[in-house]
Design an enzyme around this catalytic site. Structure first.
Site, mmCIF file in Angstrom:
data_model
loop_
_atom_site.group_PDB
_atom_site.id
_atom_site.type_symbol
_atom_site.label_atom_id
_atom_site.label_comp_id
_atom_site.label_asym_id
_atom_site.label_seq_id
_atom_site.Cartn_x
_atom_site.Cartn_y
_atom_site.Cartn_z
ATOM 1 N N SER A 87 46.256 83.784 52.800
ATOM 2 C CA SER A 87 46.114 85.090 52.170
ATOM 3 C C SER A 87 46.725 85.001 50.769
ATOM 4 O O SER A 87 47.894 84.643 50.630
ATOM 5 C CB SER A 87 46.847 86.135 53.028
ATOM 6 O OG SER A 87 46.804 87.404 52.427
ATOM 7 N N LYS A 112 41.573 84.167 51.662
ATOM 8 C CA LYS A 112 41.499 85.634 51.702
ATOM 9 C C LYS A 112 42.171 86.166 50.452
ATOM 10 O O LYS A 112 43.321 85.824 50.161
ATOM 11 C CB LYS A 112 42.193 86.138 52.964
ATOM 12 C CG LYS A 112 42.622 87.597 52.970
ATOM 13 C CD LYS A 112 43.038 88.030 54.371
ATOM 14 C CE LYS A 112 44.296 88.870 54.346
ATOM 15 N NZ LYS A 112 44.701 89.292 55.716
ATOM 16 N N LEU A 113 41.439 87.001 49.709
ATOM 17 C CA LEU A 113 41.987 87.619 48.503
ATOM 18 C C LEU A 113 42.419 89.038 48.818
ATOM 19 O O LEU A 113 41.644 89.823 49.371
ATOM 20 C CB LEU A 113 40.936 87.655 47.384
ATOM 21 C CG LEU A 113 40.306 86.325 46.958
ATOM 22 C CD1 LEU A 113 39.316 86.577 45.820
ATOM 23 C CD2 LEU A 113 41.380 85.314 46.544
ATOM 24 N N LYS A 114 43.634 89.373 48.457
ATOM 25 C CA LYS A 114 44.068 90.759 48.530
ATOM 26 C C LYS A 114 43.387 91.515 47.389
ATOM 27 O O LYS A 114 43.334 91.022 46.249
ATOM 28 C CB LYS A 114 45.588 90.844 48.377
ATOM 29 C CG LYS A 114 46.340 90.278 49.564
ATOM 30 C CD LYS A 114 46.101 91.133 50.805
ATOM 31 C CE LYS A 114 47.134 90.856 51.874
ATOM 32 N NZ LYS A 114 46.913 91.683 53.074
ATOM 33 N N ASN A 174 44.004 96.444 52.610
ATOM 34 C CA ASN A 174 45.158 97.178 53.144
ATOM 35 C C ASN A 174 45.039 98.684 52.883
ATOM 36 O O ASN A 174 45.983 99.316 52.393
ATOM 37 C CB ASN A 174 46.471 96.624 52.588
ATOM 38 C CG ASN A 174 46.840 95.282 53.199
ATOM 39 O OD1 ASN A 174 46.831 94.265 52.507
ATOM 40 N ND2 ASN A 174 47.109 95.242 54.495
#
Ligand code: NPQ
Ligand code: MG
Length: 367
Positions: A135, A161-163, A190
Site C-alpha cells: 500500500s 495499491k495507491l492511496k 478510505n
C-alpha cells in the site's frame, strides 16, 4: 484453558517513512499488545487500532480502556475458556471489535501453542506462502510517487495499491500506468468521496484497475451499490465490512464484488474465517488487508491469507515496508511472497530486547 492474567503493553514503533492517507499522516505506530497467561502457556494478540479514531471509531487508548474495564475481567471470570467461547462471552459489550479481536487472538495463540497447532492449520490454510502487495501512501508529488513505486517493484511486490483522495486520484494512477504499464494495480480511498463524486471516480475506469476500495463512507453501503452500477471498476469494501452479517448484506445489495478482510476490524480470526467462507459461497474473492502490523500481527494475517478464497494479493507486506527493526524476526520477501509461519500458535515470538526498547508502558490484569 484457564486465564491466569493479561498484560496490556503499549509500544511505539517509528515508521521508516511517514504513511499518508486521506485521513491523516502516521509517523509512529502506537500499538497495543495483549499477552494472556495460562497455567502453562502464553499468547499474543496485536490490536490494530490507531492512536486516533480516523480510520474507524476505535483508537488505542479506547481499546486499552474497554479491555481493562470490561473485556478482560469478563474473561478472567470464566473457569474454562476456548477461543470459540470468547465472542459469545463478550457479545453483551457492544462494538469494540478491534479490542475484542486482540484478546481473542491472544487466547487462540495460547490455545494453539498448547495443542501444538499452527494458526494456518487451525484456520484451514492451503498454501505455505502468500503473494505480497504493498500500500503506497499519498505523496507530495508525482515524481516522488513514481520513485516509491519503482522501489517496491524492484523489491518484488506483486501488486501495488495507491492511496487516493479528491485531488490525488486520476493523475497518480495515470502516471503509474504510463511509467510501469500493465502491473496489478488498485486504489484505496478510505471513504474520502461522496456519491456526488461518481463522475470523477468513473474516470478511473480507463485504467484497468483490479478494484477501488472503500470510496464512500463506512455507513453508505447503498451508495456503494449505486456506484457499482455506474463504474466498470470492481468495488471492494474495507471499513464497511464489520462482520459476516455486514458482508452478507453488502453482497446481496451488490455494493461490492470483492471484500478486504482484516481480522481486527471484524472482531477476530473466527469471524474473519466466516467472512471468507461466506464470500467463497457467493463467488466473491477476498484479500487480506493490513493495519501496519508488527511481526506479531503480521504472522496470523499470513495464515489467514493462505485460505483458498484469498485469490488476490494482500497488504501483507514485509516488515521492512514499515519498520527498520521489527519486534519479531523480520518477515522478508522471497520472490514477492511471504512464508506462512508453521510453528504452533501465531508461530513467532517477540525478541525480548527489541520489545523492551520500544515499550512505553505495561500493566497487568489478574484473575
Ligand atoms: C487500509 N491500511 O487498507 C489501511 C489503512 C490504514 C495498509 O493501507 C495506523 C493504523 C495507520 C492503521 C494507516 C493500509 C494506518 C492504519 C492506514 C490503517 O485502509
Ligand atoms: Mg482500506
Amino acid at each position: 484453558m484457564k486465564l491466569a492474567g493479561v498484560e496490556l503493553r503499549r509500544i511505539a514503533m517509528p515508521l521508516v517513512t511517514p504513511f499518508r492517507t486521506s485521513f491523516g499522516t502516521e509517523h509512529v505506530r502506537d500499538v497495543l499488545l495483549v499477552r494472556v497467561e495460562t497455567p502453562d502457556q502464553q499468547g499474543w494478540g496485536e490490536c490494530v487500532a490507531a492512536a486516533e479514531p480516523r480510520y474507524s471509531a476505535e483508537y488505542t487508548d479506547g481499546c486499552a480502556d474497554v479491555l481493562r474495564r470490561f473485556l478482560v475481567p469478563a474473561l478472567l471470570a470464566q473457569l474454562r475458556l476456548e477461543a470459540a467461547d470468547i465472542a459469545p462471552a463478550l457479545a453483551g459489550f457492544k462494538g469494540h471489535r478491534m479490542a475484542k479481536a486482540a484478546l481473542e487472538t491472544a487466547v487462540l495463540d495460547a490455545q494453539l501453542r498448547e495443542s501444538g497447532t499452527s494458526f494456518g492449520r487451525y484456520l484451514g490454510a492451503v498454501a505455505d506462502r502468500v503473494p505480497s502487495g504493498v500500500s503506497v501512501g499519498i505523496m507530495d508529488s508525482i515524481p516522488a510517487l513514481l520513485d516509491a513505486v519503482a522501489g517496491y517493484l524492484d523489491q518484488g511486490y506483486l501488486r501495488i495499491k495507491l492511496k487516493i483522495e479528491p485531488g490525488w486520484d486520476v493523475e497518480p494512477v495515470r502516471a503509474v500506468r504510463d511509467r510501469f504499464g500493465d502491473i496489478p494495480l488498485q486504489v484505496d480511498a478510505n471513504a474520502a468521496y461522496t456519491r456526488r463524486d461518481t463522475r470523477q471516480l468513473a474516470r478511473l475506469d480507463d485504467f484497468g484497475l483490479l478494484l477501488i476500495e472503500q470510496p464512500l463512507d463506512e455507513e453508505d453501503v447503498p451508495g456503494h451499490a449505486q456506484l457499482a452500477e455506474a463504474l466498470s471498476t470492481p468495488i471492494c469494501l474495507d471499513e464497511s465490512i464489520t462482520s459476516a452479517r455486514a458482508a452478507a448484506d453488502a453482497i446481496v445489495l451488490r455494493a461490492c464484488s470483492i471484500v478486504n478482510i482484516k481480522p481486527g476490524r471484524v472482531g477476530g480470526y473466527l469471524e474473519a474465517r466466516r467472512i471468507h467462507d461466506l464470500c467463497a459461497a457467493h463467488g466473491v474473492p477476498v484479500w487480506c488487508g493490513g493495519m501496519l502490523e508488527t511481526g506479531l500481527g503480521r504472522a496470523p494475517n499470513l495464515a489467514l491469507a493462505a485460505l483458498p478464497n484469498f485469490t488476490l494479493p494482500g497488504d501483507t507486506s514485509a516488515s521492512a515496508r514499515y519498520f527498520r527493526t521489527d519486534i519479531t524476526e523480520p518477515f522478508v520477501l522471497d520472490g514477492g511472497h511471504l512464508a506462512v509461519p508453521a510453528a504452533p500458535g501465531i508461530g513467532v515470538d517477540p525478541i525480548p530486547t527489541v520489545l523492551d526498547e520500544v515499550t512505553v508502558s505495561s500493566e497487568w490484569i489478574r484473575g
